[in-house]
Design a protein around this motif. Structure first.
Motif, mmCIF file in Angstrom:
data_model
loop_
_atom_site.group_PDB
_atom_site.id
_atom_site.type_symbol
_atom_site.label_atom_id
_atom_site.label_comp_id
_atom_site.label_asym_id
_atom_site.label_seq_id
_atom_site.Cartn_x
_atom_site.Cartn_y
_atom_site.Cartn_z
ATOM 1 N N GLY A 84 0.820 -1.209 0.000
ATOM 2 C CA GLY A 84 0.000 0.000 0.000
ATOM 3 C C GLY A 84 0.854 1.258 0.000
ATOM 4 O O GLY A 84 0.573 2.215 -0.738
ATOM 5 N N GLU A 85 1.904 1.272 0.817
ATOM 6 C CA GLU A 85 2.798 2.432 0.857
ATOM 7 C C GLU A 85 3.502 2.612 -0.488
ATOM 8 O O GLU A 85 3.671 3.743 -0.960
ATOM 9 N N LEU A 86 3.891 1.518 -1.112
ATOM 10 C CA LEU A 86 4.514 1.584 -2.433
ATOM 11 C C LEU A 86 3.526 2.133 -3.463
ATOM 12 O O LEU A 86 3.865 2.998 -4.275
ATOM 13 N N LEU B 20 11.310 5.721 -2.997
ATOM 14 C CA LEU B 20 10.836 4.577 -3.765
ATOM 15 C C LEU B 20 11.702 3.353 -3.501
ATOM 16 O O LEU B 20 11.184 2.251 -3.278
ATOM 17 N N GLY B 21 13.001 3.535 -3.496
ATOM 18 C CA GLY B 21 13.917 2.422 -3.215
ATOM 19 C C GLY B 21 13.682 1.822 -1.844
ATOM 20 O O GLY B 21 13.727 0.597 -1.665
ATOM 21 N N GLU B 22 13.409 2.669 -0.865
ATOM 22 C CA GLU B 22 13.129 2.184 0.491
ATOM 23 C C GLU B 22 11.850 1.352 0.525
ATOM 24 O O GLU B 22 11.811 0.279 1.137
ATOM 25 N N GLU B 23 10.807 1.828 -0.147
ATOM 26 C CA GLU B 23 9.528 1.094 -0.140
ATOM 27 C C GLU B 23 9.635 -0.199 -0.936
ATOM 28 O O GLU B 23 9.088 -1.235 -0.526
ATOM 29 N N LEU B 24 10.325 -0.169 -2.067
ATOM 30 C CA LEU B 24 10.540 -1.402 -2.835
ATOM 31 C C LEU B 24 11.317 -2.420 -2.000
ATOM 32 O O LEU B 24 11.001 -3.621 -2.014
#
Length: 114
Positions: free
Chosen positions: A10-12, A37-41
Protein backbone atom coordinates in the motif's frame (compact mmCIF):
# COMPACT_ATOMS: atom_id res chain seq x y z
CA UNK A 1 3.42 -11.06 8.46
CA UNK A 2 1.04 -10.99 5.50
CA UNK A 3 -0.78 -7.95 6.91
CA UNK A 4 2.52 -6.12 7.14
CA UNK A 5 3.30 -7.08 3.54
CA UNK A 6 -0.04 -5.71 2.38
CA UNK A 7 0.67 -2.47 4.24
CA UNK A 8 4.05 -2.13 2.59
CA UNK A 9 2.53 -2.71 -0.86
CA UNK A 10 0.00 0.00 0.00
CA UNK A 11 2.80 2.43 0.86
CA UNK A 12 4.51 1.58 -2.43
CA UNK A 13 1.27 2.12 -4.34
CA UNK A 14 0.81 5.56 -2.76
CA UNK A 15 4.03 6.72 -4.41
CA UNK A 16 2.58 6.05 -7.86
CA UNK A 17 -1.02 7.01 -7.09
CA UNK A 18 -0.98 10.38 -8.86
CA UNK A 19 2.03 9.87 -11.14
CA UNK A 20 0.24 8.25 -14.10
CA UNK A 21 2.54 6.48 -16.52
CA UNK A 22 6.18 6.81 -15.48
CA UNK A 23 9.07 6.68 -17.96
CA UNK A 24 11.95 4.27 -17.52
CA UNK A 25 14.58 5.67 -15.20
CA UNK A 26 12.16 8.20 -13.70
CA UNK A 27 13.94 11.20 -15.27
CA UNK A 28 11.42 13.71 -13.94
CA UNK A 29 11.58 12.49 -10.34
CA UNK A 30 13.53 14.27 -7.63
CA UNK A 31 16.38 12.35 -6.05
CA UNK A 32 14.60 12.16 -2.68
CA UNK A 33 11.56 10.61 -4.43
CA UNK A 34 13.78 7.94 -5.96
CA UNK A 35 15.39 7.24 -2.58
CA UNK A 36 11.95 6.92 -0.97
CA UNK A 37 10.84 4.58 -3.76
CA UNK A 38 13.92 2.42 -3.21
CA UNK A 39 13.13 2.18 0.49
CA UNK A 40 9.53 1.09 -0.14
CA UNK A 41 10.54 -1.40 -2.83
CA UNK A 42 13.10 -2.83 -0.40
CA UNK A 43 10.47 -3.18 2.32
CA UNK A 44 8.19 -5.12 -0.04
CA UNK A 45 11.07 -7.33 -1.21
CA UNK A 46 12.29 -8.12 2.31
CA UNK A 47 8.82 -9.06 3.58
CA UNK A 48 8.19 -11.12 0.46
CA UNK A 49 11.43 -13.06 0.90
CA UNK A 50 10.61 -13.62 4.58
CA UNK A 51 7.09 -14.80 3.78
CA UNK A 52 8.34 -17.23 1.14
CA UNK A 53 10.88 -18.58 3.64
CA UNK A 54 8.22 -19.10 6.32
CA UNK A 55 5.97 -20.86 3.79
CA UNK A 56 8.80 -23.06 2.51
CA UNK A 57 8.57 -21.72 -1.03
CA UNK A 58 11.70 -21.50 -3.17
CA UNK A 59 10.91 -18.05 -4.54
CA UNK A 60 13.47 -18.19 -7.35
CA UNK A 61 12.18 -21.55 -8.56
CA UNK A 62 8.56 -20.38 -8.29
CA UNK A 63 9.34 -17.22 -10.28
CA UNK A 64 11.05 -19.17 -13.05
CA UNK A 65 8.11 -21.58 -13.24
CA UNK A 66 5.69 -18.64 -13.46
CA UNK A 67 7.72 -17.10 -16.29
CA UNK A 68 7.56 -20.41 -18.16
CA UNK A 69 3.80 -20.64 -17.62
CA UNK A 70 3.30 -17.07 -18.81
CA UNK A 71 5.41 -17.69 -21.94
CA UNK A 72 3.14 -20.61 -22.81
CA UNK A 73 -0.08 -18.89 -21.83
CA UNK A 74 0.78 -15.53 -23.42
CA UNK A 75 2.98 -16.04 -26.49
CA UNK A 76 4.17 -12.67 -27.80
CA UNK A 77 2.19 -12.71 -31.06
CA UNK A 78 -0.99 -13.98 -29.42
CA UNK A 79 -0.68 -11.49 -26.56
CA UNK A 80 -0.35 -8.58 -28.99
CA UNK A 81 -3.37 -9.77 -30.97
CA UNK A 82 -5.39 -10.23 -27.80
CA UNK A 83 -4.52 -6.75 -26.60
CA UNK A 84 -5.70 -5.31 -29.91
CA UNK A 85 -8.94 -7.27 -29.90
CA UNK A 86 -12.04 -5.36 -28.93
CA UNK A 87 -14.41 -8.26 -28.56
CA UNK A 88 -15.64 -9.29 -25.17
CA UNK A 89 -14.05 -12.69 -24.52
CA UNK A 90 -15.29 -13.05 -20.97
CA UNK A 91 -18.49 -14.77 -20.03
CA UNK A 92 -20.44 -14.66 -16.80
CA UNK A 93 -19.55 -18.29 -16.07
CA UNK A 94 -16.29 -20.02 -15.13
CA UNK A 95 -15.13 -17.09 -12.99
CA UNK A 96 -15.10 -14.81 -16.02
CA UNK A 97 -12.92 -17.02 -18.21
CA UNK A 98 -14.13 -18.73 -21.34
CA UNK A 99 -13.75 -22.46 -21.74
CA UNK A 100 -10.92 -21.87 -24.19
CA UNK A 101 -8.99 -19.82 -21.63
CA UNK A 102 -9.51 -22.50 -18.97
CA UNK A 103 -8.23 -25.15 -21.38
CA UNK A 104 -5.21 -23.01 -22.25
CA UNK A 105 -4.36 -22.56 -18.57
CA UNK A 106 -4.58 -26.30 -17.91
CA UNK A 107 -2.36 -27.03 -20.92
CA UNK A 108 0.19 -24.42 -19.79
CA UNK A 109 0.31 -25.84 -16.28
CA UNK A 110 0.68 -29.40 -17.57
CA UNK A 111 3.54 -28.39 -19.88
CA UNK A 112 5.73 -26.97 -17.12
CA UNK A 113 7.52 -29.42 -14.80
CA UNK A 114 7.18 -28.85 -11.06
Amino acid sequence: LLCVQVGEVGELSEIFQWKGEVPKGLPDWKEEEKVHLGEELSDVLLYLVRLSDICGIDLGKAALRKLQLNAIKYPAAAAAAAAAATTNHYSSTNNGATKTEKEQQKAAEAAVPN
